[in-house]
Design a protein around this motif. Structure first.
Motif, PDB file in Angstrom:
ATOM      1  N   THR A   1     -23.022  27.948  20.046  1.00 50.01           N
ATOM      2  CA  THR A   1     -23.427  26.560  19.843  1.00 50.01           C
ATOM      3  C   THR A   1     -24.033  26.400  18.458  1.00 50.01           C
ATOM      4  O   THR A   1     -24.323  27.377  17.765  1.00 50.01           O
ATOM      5  CB  THR A   1     -24.464  26.115  20.893  1.00 50.01           C
TER       6      THR A   1
ATOM      7  N   GLN B   1     -14.286  21.474  30.438  1.00 53.95           N
ATOM      8  CA  GLN B   1     -15.613  20.866  30.540  1.00 53.95           C
ATOM      9  C   GLN B   1     -16.416  21.686  31.532  1.00 53.95           C
ATOM     10  O   GLN B   1     -16.092  21.748  32.717  1.00 53.95           O
ATOM     11  CB  GLN B   1     -15.561  19.413  31.002  1.00 53.95           C
TER      12      GLN B   1
ATOM     13  N   GLY C   1     -21.143  20.563  29.187  1.00 48.79           N
ATOM     14  CA  GLY C   1     -20.417  19.913  28.105  1.00 48.79           C
ATOM     15  C   GLY C   1     -19.046  20.523  27.892  1.00 48.79           C
ATOM     16  O   GLY C   1     -18.626  21.452  28.604  1.00 48.79           O
TER      17      GLY C   1
ATOM     18  N   ASN D   1     -13.945  12.007  20.396  1.00 46.36           N
ATOM     19  CA  ASN D   1     -13.274  13.192  20.923  1.00 46.36           C
ATOM     20  C   ASN D   1     -13.283  13.191  22.446  1.00 46.36           C
ATOM     21  O   ASN D   1     -12.285  13.548  23.094  1.00 46.36           O
ATOM     22  CB  ASN D   1     -13.958  14.450  20.395  1.00 46.36           C
ATOM     23  N   ARG D   2     -14.416  12.789  23.024  1.00 47.11           N
ATOM     24  CA  ARG D   2     -14.523  12.732  24.482  1.00 47.11           C
ATOM     25  C   ARG D   2     -13.452  11.808  25.061  1.00 47.11           C
ATOM     26  O   ARG D   2     -12.811  12.120  26.072  1.00 47.11           O
ATOM     27  CB  ARG D   2     -15.925  12.257  24.880  1.00 47.11           C
TER      28      ARG D   2
ATOM     29  N   ILE E   1     -12.816  20.220  18.643  1.00 49.85           N
ATOM     30  CA  ILE E   1     -12.854  18.786  18.330  1.00 49.85           C
ATOM     31  C   ILE E   1     -11.579  18.413  17.596  1.00 49.85           C
ATOM     32  O   ILE E   1     -11.200  19.060  16.623  1.00 49.85           O
ATOM     33  CB  ILE E   1     -14.101  18.463  17.482  1.00 49.85           C
TER      34      ILE E   1
ATOM     35  N   TYR F   1     -18.161  12.731  18.389  1.00 50.13           N
ATOM     36  CA  TYR F   1     -18.126  13.290  19.739  1.00 50.13           C
ATOM     37  C   TYR F   1     -17.627  12.260  20.751  1.00 50.13           C
ATOM     38  O   TYR F   1     -16.862  12.599  21.667  1.00 50.13           O
ATOM     39  CB  TYR F   1     -19.521  13.772  20.145  1.00 50.13           C
TER      40      TYR F   1
ATOM     41  N   SER G   1     -22.471  11.859  16.683  1.00 48.47           N
ATOM     42  CA  SER G   1     -22.280  11.344  18.047  1.00 48.47           C
ATOM     43  C   SER G   1     -21.067  10.427  18.118  1.00 48.47           C
ATOM     44  O   SER G   1     -20.414  10.332  19.165  1.00 48.47           O
ATOM     45  CB  SER G   1     -23.533  10.604  18.513  1.00 48.47           C
TER      46      SER G   1
ATOM     47  N   ARG H   1     -14.463  24.543  17.406  1.00 50.32           N
ATOM     48  CA  ARG H   1     -15.233  24.043  18.551  1.00 50.32           C
ATOM     49  C   ARG H   1     -14.394  23.186  19.491  1.00 50.32           C
ATOM     50  O   ARG H   1     -14.878  22.761  20.546  1.00 50.32           O
ATOM     51  CB  ARG H   1     -16.442  23.234  18.050  1.00 50.32           C
TER      52      ARG H   1
ATOM     53  N   ALA I   1     -18.454  22.308  22.120  1.00 54.69           N
ATOM     54  CA  ALA I   1     -18.041  21.142  21.325  1.00 54.69           C
ATOM     55  C   ALA I   1     -19.139  20.074  21.304  1.00 54.69           C
ATOM     56  O   ALA I   1     -19.716  19.764  20.262  1.00 54.69           O
ATOM     57  CB  ALA I   1     -16.742  20.560  21.872  1.00 54.69           C
ATOM     58  N   HIS I   2     -19.437  19.541  22.470  1.00 53.98           N
ATOM     59  CA  HIS I   2     -20.427  18.459  22.584  1.00 53.98           C
ATOM     60  C   HIS I   2     -20.601  18.118  24.055  1.00 53.98           C
ATOM     61  O   HIS I   2     -19.824  18.572  24.906  1.00 53.98           O
ATOM     62  CB  HIS I   2     -19.958  17.215  21.804  1.00 53.98           C
TER      63      HIS I   2
ATOM     64  N   LEU J   1     -15.526  22.511  13.199  1.00 56.15           N
ATOM     65  CA  LEU J   1     -15.209  21.506  14.221  1.00 56.15           C
ATOM     66  C   LEU J   1     -13.902  21.845  14.932  1.00 56.15           C
ATOM     67  O   LEU J   1     -13.776  21.661  16.142  1.00 56.15           O
ATOM     68  CB  LEU J   1     -15.116  20.121  13.585  1.00 56.15           C
TER      69      LEU J   1
END
Length: 572
Positions: free
Chosen positions: A525, A548, A553, A411-412, A381, A408, A405, A379, A570-571, A376
């Motif tokens: 991924t 981004q 993503g 993190n977003r 996160i 994610y 999720s 990636r 990441a996501h 993680l």
């Protein structure tokens, strides 16, 4: 459970169910009330296997009431607690319930006790997330204690000690102290000697199967009544390495007729022939079992509260026999259920991950599809996103599900505002341009921050689009940051129309990259590597920067190689 005790349990369960329901303005939850219920009533613990059933019936009756009826009943039973809730008590700021009897301790002291047999997987994050949050909440203390006293079955990995500390730092916590149990063997020996002198332990040479038959029948081992001098002498011989694995063990003398056979005269020390991987501990052959080692350490380190899995309830019961011999006060215990994690095909266990790495199925602990904290982190996160998701699970005794999720989404929220946008096209279709479009496109670095500026993307004579974005013949498409084009005669013809065609809903907006000037990207991924090409400036981004890729993503730039840029997805 007699009638008087049952009435007390029902009365206390009703109060806690009402507190839970009124505080959260929802139905009460059995798992959520078990910690406070047992914490306020320590004498209930010896009936722990029956309390949830009684509490469950009470919770059901409470949930049949309307909110107003619940509030009125709580006002009758616990007016002061109701007043605190309605006054907006400070505790409302916290996702975690209060620690039991926290006010009775001058300082809250907790421990994170990992087995260093490999780096942490995602599930391991729950313990430091919760105890670290409690430490900060109560201005308390917590240590990392590596419980590494099994050099054979759960053999320590020398690299894991530092890897776990790095994972802890990634999550945002710094322990107040760090201990290695394998450095403390002499301390455990001293306490074993004292226990022997108190008549609380004996050496046993019964074969395992033979002792098991005696134990299950509630019959004492023939070695149980040895005098302490003999036991002490044989224990010293164990320390000196005069026995081989399985020849002799030291047992804690409990109740041989206890209703739970697992608590009958359990093993405190055993012989292990395999040397410990740490050089400092490699000469030892007499090793404590975890229940003895951990129990002694918890007392000596002044631990006030232990958080452990509901499946380890017997550990506390075993350790209480030792605590009773020494006249020690046992710490408060918070039991929780297992956390199940979705989104991974790989089983979330250290041994399984290690085996997959050994077999070449994963290329390391930070492989994108590995359910590990190092994965993680690579990636892109943030540790805070994981901590927040774990804390939101609470400390219910029921098994809980962690949806990645949720991580994610956290993190977003943390990174979106700071993350610049870029274009990446996967498996692109090349289309020539016609109609004299602009030489350069200038989409914003971030749509919500005009002051941050724009990107400068050379256009050239052709672009790459993702296959699903190629318009039908004679249809129009808006190349983001560039303009409107119509797909005519195998060419995207620039129409010069303004953004109103998008606002009117007639034209789709798609991302793109210039065919000649774009740079190759390999995006790693969870489902495998994805090849694509990105706008030229991606090749100049610093390693570790998170971007981004629009309509694809978030990803972290890992490194630039001679022929491509490698990024970790990441996501969305």
């Amino acid at each position: 459970m007699n009638d008087e005790l049952r009435e007390r349990v029902e009365r206390e369960a009703e109060k806690h169910a009402l507190l839970n329901a009124v505080k959260h303005e929802s139905d009460a939850d059995v798992g959520a009330i078990m910690g406070p219920l047992m914490g306020d009533n320590p004498d209930f613990r010896q009936h722990g296997d029956r309390i949830p059933g009684v509490a469950g019936g009470v919770v059901g009756r409470v949930n049949d009431l309307s909110y107003e009826e619940k509030r009125e009943r709580l006002e009758e039973l616990a007016p002061e607690e109701l007043a605190e809730i309605e006054a907006g008590d400070e505790e409302d700021e916290h996702d975690l319930p209060s620690l039991p009897n926290a006010a009775e301790h001058e300082e809250i002291r907790m421990r994170c006790a990992p087995n260093p047999n490999g780096p942490w997987h995602v599930g391991h994050a729950r313990m430091p997330a919760v105890i670290g949050t409690y430490r900060d909440r109560y201005d308390g203390w917590f240590c990392v204690r590596f419980d590494d006293t099994d050099p054979e079955t759960k053999r320590p990995d020398l690299d894991a000690y530092d890897a776990i500390l790095e994972d802890l730092e990634y999550l945002g916590f710094e322990p107040d102290e760090i201990y290695r149990a394998s450095d403390r063997l002499e301390t455990y020996y001293d306490h074993a000697r004292e226990l022997i002198e108190l008549g609380g332990a004996y050496t046993c040479s019964c074969p395992g199967e033979e002792f098991s038959e005696l134990k299950n029948a509630g019959e004492p081992c023939p070695h149980r009544d040895k005098d302490s001098e003999t036991v002490l002498a044989e224990f010293e011989e164990m320390i000196d390495g005069e026995y081989e694995s399985g020849e002799l063990v030291l047992r804690v003398k409990t109740d041989i007729e206890h209703k739970n056979p697992a608590l009958r005269d359990w093993v405190a020390f055993r012989m292990i022939d395999t040397p410990h991987p740490r050089e400092e501990a490699s000469e030892y052959r007499c090793w404590p079992m975890l229940d003895f080692q951990s129990g002694v350490d918890d007392h000596l380190l002044g631990i006030t509260h232990i958080v452990r899995g509901i499946d380890l309830q017997d550990s506390a019961k075993r350790q209480r026999f030792v605590y009773d011999y020494f006249d020690w006060e046992y710490p408060e215990v918070v039991h929780w259920g297992h956390v199940q994690i979705d989104a991974y095909d790989v089983k979330v266990s250290t041994s399984t991950i290690a085996a997959l790495i050994e077999e070449g199925e994963l290329d390391g602990w930070d492989d994108p599809s590995a359910p590990t904290l190092s994965s993680l982190r690579r990636r892109g996160i943030r540790g805070e996103a994981i901590v927040d998701a774990m804390v939101e699970l609470g400390t219910s005794t029921s098994d809980v599900d962690l949806a990645m999720s949720a991580v994610y989404a956290n993190n977003r929220e943390l990174i979106d505002d700071d993350t610049d946008r870029r274009f990446l096209v996967r498996e692109g279709n090349q289309l020539p341009l016609g109609g004299s479009p602009p030489d350069e496109a200038n989409p914003p670095l971030h749509p919500d921050h005009e002051s941050r500026g724009v990107r400068e993307i050379p256009v050239g004579d052709a672009v790459l689009l993702e296959p699903d974005d190629v318009p039908a013949r004679e249809e129009r498409v808006w190349l983001k940051g560039l303009g409107c084009f119509q797909y005519t005669r195998d060419t995207l013809q620039y129409t010069g129309e303004d953004i109103d065609v998008v606002r009117d809903g007639d034209v789709d907006v798609v991302h793109w990259v210039p065919a000649r000037e774009s740079v190759p990207v390999r995006m790693r991924t969870m489902d495998g590597d994805v090849s694509g090409r990105a706008e030229p400036a991606v090749a100049e981004l610093e390693a570790d920067e998170v971007v981004q890729f629009e309509r694809v993503g978030f990803a972290r730039v890992d490194r630039h190689e001679d022929d491509e840029t490698v990024a970790y997805y990441a996501h969305p």
